[in-house]
Motif scaffolding. Structure first.
Motif, short mmCIF file in Angstrom:
data_model
loop_
_atom_site.label_atom_id
_atom_site.label_comp_id
_atom_site.label_asym_id
_atom_site.label_seq_id
_atom_site.Cartn_x
_atom_site.Cartn_y
_atom_site.Cartn_z
N SER A 280 6.40 15.21 91.98
CA SER A 280 5.49 15.92 91.09
C SER A 280 4.09 15.29 91.16
O SER A 280 3.93 14.07 91.11
CB SER A 280 6.02 15.86 89.66
OG SER A 280 5.08 16.38 88.76
N ASN A 281 3.04 16.14 91.25
CA ASN A 281 1.66 15.65 91.31
C ASN A 281 0.70 16.75 90.90
O ASN A 281 1.09 17.93 90.83
CB ASN A 281 1.33 15.16 92.73
CG ASN A 281 1.42 16.27 93.75
OD1 ASN A 281 0.49 17.06 93.93
ND2 ASN A 281 2.58 16.36 94.44
N ASP A 282 -0.55 16.36 90.59
CA ASP A 282 -1.59 17.34 90.28
C ASP A 282 -2.35 17.76 91.53
O ASP A 282 -2.71 18.94 91.67
CB ASP A 282 -2.57 16.76 89.24
CG ASP A 282 -1.89 16.58 87.89
OD1 ASP A 282 -1.11 17.47 87.49
OD2 ASP A 282 -2.13 15.55 87.24
N SER A 356 -3.71 7.98 87.82
CA SER A 356 -2.67 7.25 88.56
C SER A 356 -2.60 7.81 89.97
O SER A 356 -3.00 8.95 90.24
CB SER A 356 -1.30 7.36 87.86
OG SER A 356 -0.89 8.71 87.74
N SER A 376 -2.71 12.02 90.02
CA SER A 376 -2.29 12.60 88.75
C SER A 376 -3.28 12.25 87.66
O SER A 376 -3.89 11.17 87.69
CB SER A 376 -0.89 12.09 88.35
OG SER A 376 -0.52 12.54 87.07
N GLU A 378 -2.36 11.75 84.64
CA GLU A 378 -1.61 11.00 83.64
C GLU A 378 -1.41 9.56 84.10
O GLU A 378 -1.25 9.29 85.29
CB GLU A 378 -0.23 11.63 83.42
CG GLU A 378 -0.30 13.06 82.91
CD GLU A 378 1.08 13.67 82.78
OE1 GLU A 378 2.06 12.98 83.16
OE2 GLU A 378 1.18 14.82 82.34
N ASP A 380 0.55 6.10 84.73
CA ASP A 380 1.91 5.68 85.10
C ASP A 380 2.80 6.88 85.43
O ASP A 380 3.96 6.98 85.00
CB ASP A 380 2.52 4.89 83.93
CG ASP A 380 3.67 4.01 84.41
OD1 ASP A 380 3.81 3.82 85.63
OD2 ASP A 380 4.44 3.55 83.54
N HIS A 381 2.28 7.81 86.21
CA HIS A 381 3.00 9.04 86.52
C HIS A 381 3.98 8.85 87.68
O HIS A 381 5.04 9.50 87.70
CB HIS A 381 2.00 10.15 86.87
CG HIS A 381 2.66 11.46 87.17
ND1 HIS A 381 3.16 12.29 86.20
CD2 HIS A 381 2.91 12.08 88.37
CE1 HIS A 381 3.68 13.37 86.76
NE2 HIS A 381 3.54 13.27 88.08
N PHE A 382 3.69 7.98 88.61
CA PHE A 382 4.49 7.85 89.83
C PHE A 382 5.39 6.63 89.77
O PHE A 382 5.10 5.65 89.06
CB PHE A 382 3.58 7.77 91.06
CG PHE A 382 2.68 8.97 91.22
CD1 PHE A 382 3.19 10.18 91.64
CD2 PHE A 382 1.31 8.89 90.93
CE1 PHE A 382 2.36 11.29 91.78
CE2 PHE A 382 0.49 9.98 91.07
CZ PHE A 382 1.01 11.20 91.49
N THR A 383 6.49 6.69 90.52
CA THR A 383 7.47 5.61 90.56
C THR A 383 7.60 5.08 91.99
O THR A 383 7.08 5.68 92.93
CB THR A 383 8.84 6.11 90.08
OG1 THR A 383 9.32 7.09 91.01
CG2 THR A 383 8.75 6.75 88.70
N ASP A 386 9.12 7.66 94.10
CA ASP A 386 8.14 8.64 94.61
C ASP A 386 7.42 8.08 95.84
O ASP A 386 7.16 8.82 96.81
CB ASP A 386 7.12 8.97 93.51
CG ASP A 386 7.75 9.69 92.34
OD1 ASP A 386 8.78 10.36 92.55
OD2 ASP A 386 7.23 9.57 91.21
#
Length: 798
Positions: A280-282, A356, A376, A378, A380-383, A386
């Protein structure tokens, strides 16, 4: 227990022993005889008898029995000269029953049969309790026993206590709904379905479980027997598998694109399109290195914040861009939870909204040729996961230049998917075993058969079919459908039946049939079978599934109803004919109108009783009987009942006795309905007791499972009821053939009334000796005075 199986040990004087031994052996019993008390112990050890018969006149007979019972538990029957002292003496030494001397053959046979049946009943009860302990409490599967009406948890095995973290006492204070955990959309897992639930443990942890439940009858109640399987690991594995499949699907599509086109721009567009489905991403972009700078060559999603021209104009120097330089040096993806807190982050006006970031280097061998970047808005959106997925796509972007590497990666991914399919196959086999367990728990018999070259082979039967027919699974496999062949059916008739079976399956896909089948023990029963064809994927029939149901009781009940309809029709036709006759005579003989009216009134009362019985039965079946219950004195209810029936008993010349305790006994009952039950029992006793005999109505206090009950008994010395009728005596429409008129509904209505009061009703009878009908009701404390505001004097409930 058959007559030939018990071994009886007889200790008696010589002359009496010889005559009794001959009598018992004629009845098919095996008799081990001794006239010497000291030899009894050796006989007990060698013959293992089911019953001990002792002659009280034998020397040391009263000291012999306690010695024998000290090491062996078996029923003892004494032969005595009947007196109160002798009776007390035999029971004091441990006897179960006695027969008066001189011995009456029929009495001896009855006492032996009753003691042997009681012994079998005790052994069966012990065996059922042992099986229940093994199947429930000692089983390693997680099991719960639940009230089907309230959902209250009645029992839990050790595995359930260990899994949930509750003690057995804590479980018994909970309902099954207390275990349900509210669905949290932030948690992984699927919402509840028919079998899948989320349960919260005592520790607060939520686990995914699969629940398999079925009804069982226990102590007259229908309970729910539930088996719980911890499904948490499997759910997580399924979620991981779903992610892997999604990833594999995206990689497959990308591989298909790279193998079907040589246009690099189209390949890069497909990469950005596929990455959106996995991470998931912007916004996303692909950068390529050109002369010490990284520039965007493809982008997606930036249109909301800037124009494509502004984005494509971004050029970042590698030496001054810390995140790109780190990926070149390490060859790994990079996750930045907060770009504003990352040292060396290059802030560009057109991308100032980014909070992020995750990026992966596009490498060709050990050489980095570009970057795959996701942004993103937001924090801390990525792990790290990811980042790993993004790196896979970055590798695919590099493979756009070298297709050979793409194919190698796809093959490795395919191998991983194959392994997961194998793992799933193992899980499906486990589910198949669970399905078989469910089939074995069914009440109906189930058989799966396969046919080849006109030969039918039984491949599977469930436990219900074994219990229904008495044939084991091995016997079904060995004899196949030959077990359905009834006595008197020759081979040709049986073959025609099989041909009809095949024809119906081929034409309709199913076959339904009712027939009589003989059990292994020789008894016959009515069977309803429904067979459904099983087809292979190519449409060819390979077998059949047959569901078999014992319909003997249904047919018997239908026959009873048919007899009742005929009886009721006759009963209504006769009084209607009488009414028409009397109306005709009233017109012709007006001077005798009083006589005719009396006859009409009697006929009308008969019709009203029949209709009232029918209405009562209908109300009970539909559950609309309303009880007007209150705290009532049972002695008063009995007085009301006997005031009407006592004159009728005296008119018939019967000795009528009422025995009431001095202690007042109160129950929470509908007095009119209880009077109806007592009246029915007394009326039957009067009708079936010849003149000169006696009837006793007795009220006493007894205990049932620690709860005080009022026991009402109606004991007559009438004609009695044959043993084969006793199990059916409370069924609707059931009547023992006699000269007494009746509908066959009175006892059934009485049973319904008592059970609505949470009581029990029963009967004991010996043919030509009389009957004992009894019922019990829970007792309650005496009511408080009327002017006490705490408890009302009368309460009505339904």
């Amino acid at each position: 227990m058959s007559a030939s199986s018990p071994v009886l040990m007889l200790a008696a004087e010589n002359n009496l022993a010889l005559s009794l031994t001959q009598l018992l052996e004629e009845d098919g019993y095996t008799v081990a005889y001794t006239a010497n008390g000291d030899e009894c112990l050796n006989l007990l050890t060698s013959s293992h008898p089911d019953l001990l018969i002792v002659d009280a006149d034998l020397q040391d007979a009263f000291s012999l029995v306690p010695r024998l019972l000290a090491d062996y538990a078996l029923p003892v029957l004494f032969l005595i000269h009947e007196s109160s002292e002798n009776i007390e003496a035999v029971f004091a030494v441990g006897a179960d029953d006695y027969v008066a001397k001189p011995v009456h053959e029929r009495v001896l046979r009855q006492r032996i049969r009753r003691l042997l049946n009681e012994r079998v009943a005790v052994q069966r009860a012990d065996d059922l309790e042992r099986r229940w302990q093994q199947a429930f409490h000692q089983n390693h599967a997680i099991k719960l026993l639940i009230d089907s009406q309230t959902g209250a948890i009645l029992d839990a095995n050790r595995a359930a206590c260990n899994f949930y973290g509750y003690t057995l006492e804590q479980f018994r204070s909970k309902y099954v709904t207390d275990l349900d955990a509210a669905l949290d959309t932030d948690q992984e897992g699927l919402p509840p379905t028919l079998f899948n639930f989320r349960h919260r443990l005592a520790s607060g942890e939520v686990r995914d479980v699969k629940v398999f439940s079925g009804p069982i009858d226990m102590d007259g109640r229908t309970l729910i027997y539930s088996i719980i399987h911890d499904n948490t690991k499997r759910r997580k594995a399924e979620a991981a598998e779903h992610d892997h499949r999604t990833m594999a699907e995206a990689l497959r599509k990308m591989g298909s694109t790279l193998s079907s086109t040589l246009d690099p721009n189209e390949v890069l567009d497909r990469i950005l399109q596929q990455i959106q489905q996995v991470v998931s991403n912007d916004c996303a972009n692909i950068m390529l290195i050109d002369g010490g700078f990284a520039r965007i060559v493809r982008s997606r999603g930036y249109e909301r914040w800037s124009t494509p021209e502004d984005v494509n104009a971004i050029r970042l120097p590698l030496a001054e861009t810390a995140n790109l330089r780190w990926m070149i040096e390490h060859g790994l993806p990079l996750v930045i939870p907060d770009v504003r807190a990352f040292p060396g982050w290059v802030q560009v006006e057109t991308t100032s909204w980014i909070r992020s970031y995750v990026g992966a280097p596009i490498r060709f061998g050990h050489h980095t040729i570009g970057f795959l970047n996701l942004d993103s808005k937001e924090l801390d959106h990525f792990t790290d996961q990811d980042a790993e997925r993004l790196l896979a796509f970055a590798d695919q972007a590099a493979i756009a230049i070298r297709n050979a590497r793409l194919y190698d990666r796809v093959r490795r991914q395919a191998a991983e998917l194959e392994q997961r399919v194998q793992d799933r196959t193992v899980e499906l086999e486990y589910e198949r075993q669970q399905f078989r367990t469910i089939l074995d728990a069914m009440v109906e018999g189930v058989a799966y058969t396969e046919h080849n070259d006109d030969q039918i082979k039984v491949r599977y039967i469930n436990q219900a079919l074994v219990n229904m027919t008495g044939y084991s699974a091995e016997e079904w496999t060995a004899h196949s459908i030959q077990l359905f062949r009834t006595d008197g059916m020759d081979e040709e008739q049986f073959r025609r039946g099989v041909d009809e079976f095949y024809r119906a399956l081929n034409e309709k896909g199913f076959w339904q049939h009712e027939f009589k089948m003989r059990r292994k023990d020789g008894s016959e029963f009515d069977l309803n079978s429904v067979t459904t064809r099983v087809d292979a994927p190519d449409g060819k029939s390979v077998g059949a599934v047959t569901v078999l149901r014992d319909v003997s009781q249904e047919r018997a009940l239908q026959a009873q109803k048919t007899r009742f309809v005929a009886y009721a029709s006759h009963e209504l036709r006769t009084p209607i004919t009488n009414m028409k006759t009397r109306l005709y005579l009233m017109r012709k003989q007006p001077e005798k109108i009083s006589d005719h009216l009396l006859v009409l009134e009697d006929v009308t009362d008969r019709m009203q009783r029949l209709v009232e019985d029918l209405l009562d039965m209908s109300r009970f079946e539909r559950g609309i009987i309303h009880l007007k219950r209150g705290v009532m004195l049972l002695q008063e209810i009995i007085h009301r009942s006997t005031s009407v029936q006592e004159p009728e008993a005296e008119r018939k010349g019967l000795r009528f006795t009422v025995e009431l305790p001095d202690e007042p006994l109160y129950a929470f009952v509908d007095p009119e309905r209880v009077v109806q039950v007592i009246t029915n029992l007394l009326t039957n006793a009067i009708n079936y007791t010849p003149s000169g005999k006696s009837i006793t109505l007795r009220l006493s206090k007894t205990m049932d499972k620690g709860v005080p009950h009022g026991l009402v008994e109606v004991i007559d010395t009438g004609i009695g009821i044959a043993e084969e009728h006793l199990p059916h005596i409370f069924q609707p429409f059931y009547r023992v053939v006699s000269q007494v008129e009746g509908t066959g509904l009175g006892l059934n209505i009485a049973k319904e009334i008592i059970e609505l009061h949470q009581g029990q009703i029963g009967v004991e009878s010996v043919l030509k000796r009389g009957s004992r009908f009894y019922f019990s009701l829970p007792l309650v404390p005496a009511p408080v005075p009327v002017d006490d505001p705490i408890l009302p004097e009368h309460t009505s409930v339904e």
